[in-house]
Design a protein around this motif. Sequence first.
Motif, PDB file in Angstrom:
ATOM      1  N   GLN A  31      10.909 -79.466   6.733  1.00  0.00           N
ATOM      2  CA  GLN A  31       9.491 -79.761   6.528  1.00  0.00           C
ATOM      3  C   GLN A  31       9.241 -81.223   6.916  1.00  0.00           C
ATOM      4  N   PRO A  32       9.201 -81.524   8.200  1.00  0.00           N
ATOM      5  CA  PRO A  32       9.094 -82.928   8.624  1.00  0.00           C
ATOM      6  C   PRO A  32       7.874 -83.651   8.086  1.00  0.00           C
ATOM      7  N   ALA A  33       6.727 -82.970   8.003  1.00  0.00           N
ATOM      8  CA  ALA A  33       5.523 -83.629   7.495  1.00  0.00           C
ATOM      9  C   ALA A  33       5.693 -84.009   6.027  1.00  0.00           C
ATOM     10  N   VAL A  34       6.253 -83.086   5.241  1.00  0.00           N
ATOM     11  CA  VAL A  34       6.491 -83.359   3.823  1.00  0.00           C
ATOM     12  C   VAL A  34       7.538 -84.457   3.668  1.00  0.00           C
ATOM     13  N   ASP A  35       8.548 -84.425   4.513  1.00  0.00           N
ATOM     14  CA  ASP A  35       9.605 -85.435   4.438  1.00  0.00           C
ATOM     15  C   ASP A  35       9.037 -86.834   4.646  1.00  0.00           C
ATOM     16  N   GLU A  36       8.145 -86.989   5.616  1.00  0.00           N
ATOM     17  CA  GLU A  36       7.581 -88.298   5.889  1.00  0.00           C
ATOM     18  C   GLU A  36       6.670 -88.742   4.746  1.00  0.00           C
ATOM     19  N   ALA A  37       5.908 -87.797   4.222  1.00  0.00           N
ATOM     20  CA  ALA A  37       5.036 -88.118   3.090  1.00  0.00           C
ATOM     21  C   ALA A  37       5.876 -88.512   1.876  1.00  0.00           C
ATOM     22  N   ARG A  38       7.009 -87.868   1.708  1.00  0.00           N
ATOM     23  CA  ARG A  38       7.900 -88.192   0.587  1.00  0.00           C
ATOM     24  C   ARG A  38       8.392 -89.639   0.695  1.00  0.00           C
ATOM     25  N   LEU A  39       8.754 -90.043   1.911  1.00  0.00           N
ATOM     26  CA  LEU A  39       9.227 -91.410   2.111  1.00  0.00           C
ATOM     27  C   LEU A  39       8.127 -92.415   1.774  1.00  0.00           C
ATOM     28  N   GLU A  40       6.907 -92.118   2.193  1.00  0.00           N
ATOM     29  CA  GLU A  40       5.785 -93.015   1.891  1.00  0.00           C
ATOM     30  C   GLU A  40       5.540 -93.087   0.385  1.00  0.00           C
ATOM     31  N   LEU A  41       5.614 -91.935  -0.272  1.00  0.00           N
ATOM     32  CA  LEU A  41       5.401 -91.902  -1.716  1.00  0.00           C
ATOM     33  C   LEU A  41       6.476 -92.704  -2.443  1.00  0.00           C
ATOM     34  N   LEU A  42       7.717 -92.523  -2.042  1.00  0.00           N
ATOM     35  CA  LEU A  42       8.808 -93.273  -2.666  1.00  0.00           C
ATOM     36  C   LEU A  42       8.627 -94.771  -2.447  1.00  0.00           C
ATOM     37  N   GLY A  43       8.182 -95.125  -1.251  1.00  0.00           N
ATOM     38  CA  GLY A  43       7.945 -96.530  -0.969  1.00  0.00           C
ATOM     39  C   GLY A  43       6.888 -97.119  -1.888  1.00  0.00           C
ATOM     40  N   GLU A  44       5.802 -96.382  -2.100  1.00  0.00           N
ATOM     41  CA  GLU A  44       4.732 -96.859  -2.980  1.00  0.00           C
ATOM     42  C   GLU A  44       5.212 -96.951  -4.428  1.00  0.00           C
ATOM     43  N   LEU A  45       5.973 -95.956  -4.859  1.00  0.00           N
ATOM     44  CA  LEU A  45       6.501 -95.980  -6.229  1.00  0.00           C
ATOM     45  C   LEU A  45       7.453 -97.162  -6.428  1.00  0.00           C
ATOM     46  N   ALA A  46       8.286 -97.399  -5.404  1.00  0.00           N
ATOM     47  CA  ALA A  46       9.221 -98.503  -5.513  1.00  0.00           C
ATOM     48  C   ALA A  46       8.505 -99.841  -5.558  1.00  0.00           C
ATOM     49  N   LYS A  47       7.455 -99.983  -4.742  1.00  0.00           N
ATOM     50  CA  LYS A  47       6.669-101.221  -4.758  1.00  0.00           C
ATOM     51  C   LYS A  47       6.009-101.434  -6.117  1.00  0.00           C
ATOM     52  N   SER A  48       5.513-100.341  -6.701  1.00  0.00           N
ATOM     53  CA  SER A  48       4.891-100.444  -8.031  1.00  0.00           C
ATOM     54  C   SER A  48       5.904-100.890  -9.069  1.00  0.00           C
ATOM     55  N   LEU A  49       7.114-100.341  -8.954  1.00  0.00           N
ATOM     56  CA  LEU A  49       8.192-100.729  -9.872  1.00  0.00           C
ATOM     57  C   LEU A  49       8.518-102.198  -9.708  1.00  0.00           C
ATOM     58  N   PHE A  50       8.558-102.636  -8.460  1.00  0.00           N
ATOM     59  CA  PHE A  50       8.866-104.029  -8.158  1.00  0.00           C
ATOM     60  C   PHE A  50       7.801-104.958  -8.734  1.00  0.00           C
ATOM     61  N   ARG A  51       6.540-104.596  -8.530  1.00  0.00           N
ATOM     62  CA  ARG A  51       5.443-105.421  -9.042  1.00  0.00           C
ATOM     63  C   ARG A  51       5.426-105.446 -10.567  1.00  0.00           C
ATOM     64  N   GLY A  52       5.682-104.271 -11.164  1.00  0.00           N
ATOM     65  CA  GLY A  52       5.706-104.188 -12.614  1.00  0.00           C
ATOM     66  C   GLY A  52       6.805-105.015 -13.231  1.00  0.00           C
TER      67      GLY A  52
END
Length: 222
Positions: free
Chosen positions: A200-221
């Motif tokens: 599921q390449p489209a889902v895979d790419e969206a997953r990477l973006e989501l993880l990136g946003e979650l990680a950034k939120s964790l970093f900021r927090g």
Amino acid sequence: MAARRKQRTQRKQRTQRTQRTQRTQEERREGTIRKLLDAATEALIELGYADASVQKICELAGVSQGALFRHFATREELMVAVGNDVGQKTLVRYRREFEGRHDDRERAEPLVLAMRLVRDRCRSRLNQAWYELAMASRTSPTLRRGLRPVATRYYEDIRQLGVELLPELAAILGERFAVLVDTIISVFDGESVHRFVLPQPAVDEARLELLGELAKSLFRGA
């Protein structure tokens, strides 16, 4: 005096010949082991664990079965050595890929780069051998016992590499950094196995973006 000098010279020459012979024997031993590890890895990737027989591995390596069993008591012992070898190669390649990236955008977001490269390594041809061993260990107690300490060291080395490559984030998150690293590995391991059956390449790419946003939120927090 001349006789003693001659004796010393002869002893020195004998020692040098012995050392050369030992080096040659050790080089042959290491060469044979390397052939077996490479052949077993290839067999795991191309044939799977069940069909990666001793006979097939020896054919690929170009050595006799007797030679295999001189270095590894059992097929499982060879496979455990393959697991260790694959893990070390994967870490070396990951470090080289991370440190070799010079794109300004990627360097500005090192965690996103790190996750993208983890995905690449999980999907790599070499890593398929690790998955074959991990899956086979579920139903093979002998293989599982042998692989467990190898896996323990491997994942600890991954965490330590993460600390080296992402020191700022590691310092901020403290003990939670190891959890983050393990979570990222688990996500992309699962994704890689899942895509064997249902890409599921489209889902895979969206997953990477989501993880990136979650990680950034964790970093900021933090």
